[in-house]
Every structure is written in structure tokens, then in C-alpha cells.
Scaffold this active site. Structure first.
Site, PDB file in Angstrom:
ATOM      1  N   ASN A   1      19.377  -8.666 -25.243  1.00  5.51           N
ATOM      2  CA  ASN A   1      19.543  -7.255 -25.583  1.00  5.51           C
ATOM      3  C   ASN A   1      18.318  -6.840 -26.398  1.00  5.51           C
ATOM      4  O   ASN A   1      17.393  -7.634 -26.622  1.00  5.51           O
ATOM      5  CB  ASN A   1      20.875  -6.999 -26.298  1.00  5.51           C
TER       6      ASN A   1
ATOM      7  N   ALA B   1      24.391   1.603 -23.597  1.00  7.93           N
ATOM      8  CA  ALA B   1      24.582   2.858 -22.849  1.00  7.93           C
ATOM      9  C   ALA B   1      23.313   3.303 -22.132  1.00  7.93           C
ATOM     10  O   ALA B   1      23.365   4.151 -21.230  1.00  7.93           O
ATOM     11  CB  ALA B   1      25.054   3.944 -23.806  1.00  7.93           C
TER      12      ALA B   1
ATOM     13  N   THR C   1      32.680  -4.998 -28.240  1.00 13.59           N
ATOM     14  CA  THR C   1      32.672  -6.465 -28.290  1.00 13.59           C
ATOM     15  C   THR C   1      32.894  -7.048 -26.892  1.00 13.59           C
ATOM     16  O   THR C   1      33.845  -6.686 -26.206  1.00 13.59           O
ATOM     17  CB  THR C   1      33.792  -6.986 -29.225  1.00 13.59           C
TER      18      THR C   1
ATOM     19  N   ASP D   1      28.716 -10.026 -22.705  1.00  8.04           N
ATOM     20  CA  ASP D   1      29.259 -11.235 -22.059  1.00  8.04           C
ATOM     21  C   ASP D   1      29.811 -10.890 -20.671  1.00  8.04           C
ATOM     22  O   ASP D   1      29.644 -11.654 -19.712  1.00  8.04           O
ATOM     23  CB  ASP D   1      30.370 -11.833 -22.923  1.00  8.04           C
TER      24      ASP D   1
HETATM   25  O1  RIB Z   1      29.931 -11.365 -27.774  1.00 11.54           O
HETATM   26  C1  RIB Z   1      31.144 -11.180 -28.444  1.00 11.54           C
HETATM   27  C2  RIB Z   1      31.555 -12.413 -29.165  1.00 11.54           C
HETATM   28  O2  RIB Z   1      30.626 -12.678 -30.201  1.00 11.54           O
HETATM   29  C3  RIB Z   1      32.884 -12.334 -29.861  1.00 11.54           C
HETATM   30  O3  RIB Z   1      33.970 -12.682 -29.020  1.00 11.54           O
HETATM   31  C4  RIB Z   1      32.719 -13.251 -31.058  1.00 11.54           C
HETATM   32  O4  RIB Z   1      33.462 -14.429 -30.975  1.00 11.54           O
HETATM   33  C5  RIB Z   1      31.224 -13.543 -31.128  1.00 11.54           C
HETATM   34  O5  RIB Z   1      30.930 -14.804 -30.741  1.00 11.54           O
END
Ligand code: RIB
Length: 290
Positions: free
Chosen positions: A179, A214, A239, A243
Site C-alpha cells: 500500500n 479508494a 480492516t 487482505d
Molecule cells: O489486515 C488486517 C489485520 O491486521 C487484522 O485482522 C489484524 O489482525 C492485523 O493483523
């Protein structure tokens, strides 16, 4: 071709706050929830939800079996996750009313992976397989070098980014997913686009993926470069969005999609993720994304 993700598993303690606490300030939280998380575990969950067969390797403590069960329930192969005596990693997460977060990590069991376990796990994988790594477990450079010797292709998401990552054997990486903060901390450039150009020049054999939330995502190799916009959505909790993107992107590549098609699907998945609370629980299923 198999995908191995050697990465963290965390218990996420999530606090909803009006604003992220400032230095010296004490604030009240309007809610407290416990979620499954960890960048590693989230990325395995996203790979599985996208349709990939993924093996997750890592370590939890006696309090972390539910995370292993949860990954298994999503279809992740968990035979390479060990349960030790040190407590499972934790993330203390504040989420404000714009969906932005602030995270404090306690590595716990994630920092207890021994080289015997690493070597034993890697012995099940070989040429052409893919290794996915983040930076929430110990011994990442060792895992990279050992995997490269076995001719695995490495996808590295250097998150969270610390100065030591500059000394990792980044020349072994096939896909580098960063990022804005990570890109700029790797190469200390003024803008993310400048950082992208410097990374691409430094690692000409890698595909560089720069995610900008965004503002979309950039892709650059020595043969092609493009930018994709992100769908505009109302963020509840960001969050796990990165991922989700990585899991869907890598699954797409292994399903023979072009990078552009894989990333198009991955940005849609990440956009859905931010409309829901939590990390692993907010990763959408493939049929929703499609
Ligand atoms: O990328 C998000 C994650 O970062 C969260 O779930 C937290 O555990 C951290 O590791």
C-alpha cells in the site's frame, strides 16, 4: 500448483470509537467485538473464498484453536498450523465512524515459529508452487530464502512495514503487493507513484502492485503498467480490505486470469469487504463478488 501461505493468525479485539485516540487521551468505546484476524489468516480466508486451494502455515497458542477451526471451515488446509504454549497473537483495533482503523499488534505465537517447522512445511512444496508471505511472523527472510531454493514463486505483502524489510531478499519476490505507506517506507519517495517507479526499476523481475484504497490500484511489470479505479462505497470498517484484495488477486492469477481481470475482481471484493465490520468475517464469497 499449490499455494502455501505462511502467515499470522490473530484474535482481533475491535473497539468502535468516535475518533482514534490521540497521545495522552482516554476515550470511551461504544462497542467491543472479538473477530478472527491476522493478515496471514485473512489472506488465506480470502484465497479460499475466492475459490483457491490454499495451505495455511503458522502458529497459535492454546487459545487459538477456534481460529484454526474457522479457517478449516472456510476450506483452508490447516495441517501446517501448529499449536504451541505461547498465547495467540492479538490485534487491538480502534475503528472510527469513517471506518478508518488504528491497530496495535501483539505477536504472541506468531513470533514463535521455529526453523524445524519452517523446513518441515516447505518440504511439502516445490517448483512452481506459490508462497504467500506478510510481515507478521518471525523469520520471513529465512522462509523466503528456503522457498526460493525449492523454486517456489514468492508473493510478498510487506505489512506491517518496518525498516528491516529493506534488508529482506526482495530480489527473490515475484509479486510485491504494497500500500502507499509500505511503498514509501521501502523506498522513501515523495509520492506513491514515484515509489512505484523506483520499486519497478529496483525489482525488474517482479510485478509490483500498489494499492491505494479508494483511489484504486496500480500494476506494473517490465512489460505492462496500468491503473484500475476502485468502486466508491460507504466504508464501515476498512480492516481486512487489503487482505481481501490479495487473496482474490492471487486466486485469479492461479486460475489463469490476466492480471487486469484478477485485479478487477479483487478490487470489487475489497470494496464489498469495507462495507462490513471485522476482518475475516467481512471477506465476501466468490458468488457475491461475481
Ligand atoms: O489486515 C488486517 C489485520 O491486521 C487484522 O485482522 C489484524 O489482525 C492485523 O493483523
Amino acid at each position: 500448483m499449490k499455494i502455501l501461505n505462511f502467515g499470522s493468525l490473530n484474535i482481533d479485539l475491535v473497539y468502535q470509537v468516535e475518533h482514534i485516540a490521540r497521545p495522552g487521551e482516554t476515550i470511551a468505546s461504544s462497542s467491543h467485538q472479538v473477530f478472527a484476524g491476522g493478515k496471514g489468516a485473512n489472506q488465506s480466508a480470502a484465497l479460499a473464498r475466492a475459490g483457491a486451494r490454499v495451505f495455511h502455515a503458522g502458529q497459535v497458542g492454546p487459545d487459538g484453536q477456534w481460529l484454526v477451526d474457522k479457517l478449516a471451515g472456510l476450506g483452508v488446509d490447516v495441517q501446517h498450523i501448529r499449536v504451541g504454549d505461547v498465547p495467540t497473537g492479538q490485534a487491538i483495533i480502534q475503528v472510527d465512524h469513517h471506518g478508518q482503523n488504528s491497530i496495535v499488534l501483539f505477536a504472541g505465537a506468531n513470533a514463535q515459529i521455529d526453523r524445524g517447522a519452517i523446513d518441515a512445511t516447505l518440504s511439502h512444496f516445490g517448483a512452481g508452487d506459490i508462497l504467500l508471505l506478510q510481515n507478521e511472523i518471525n523469520d520471513v527472510p529465512y522462509i523466503m530464502a528456503a522457498a526460493a531454493k525449492r523454486e517456489l514463486r514468492i508473493c510478498l505483502n510487506p505489512a506491517p512495514c518496518d525498516p528491516e524489510i529493506r534488508d529482506y531478499p526482495l530480489e527473490l519476490v515475484h509479486w510485491l503487493v504494497v500500500n502507499q505507506t509500505e511503498a514509501q517506507s521501502l523506498v522513501a519517495e515523495e509520492t506513491p507513484e514515484q515509489a512505484l517507479a523506483v520499486l519497478a526499476a529496483a525489482y525488474p523481475h517482479a510485478a509490483i502492485v500498489l494499492t491505494l484504497g479508494a483511489a484504486g490500484v496500480h500494476y506494473r511489470t517490465d512489460r505492462e503498467a496500468f491503473h484500475l479505479p476502485a468502486p466508491q462505497v460507504e466504508a464501515v470498517d476498512t480492516t481486512g480490505a487489503g487482505d481481501t484484495f490479495i487473496g482474490y488477486f492471487l486466486q485469479g492469477l492461479t486460475a489463469d486470469m490476466t492480471a487486469r481481470d484478477a485485479m478487477t475482481r479483487a478490487v470489487q471484493a475489497a470494496a464489498l469487504c469495507v462495507t462490513r465490520p471485522g476482518a475475516m468475517d467481512s471477506i465476501p464469497a466468490a458468488d457475491e463478488v461475481d
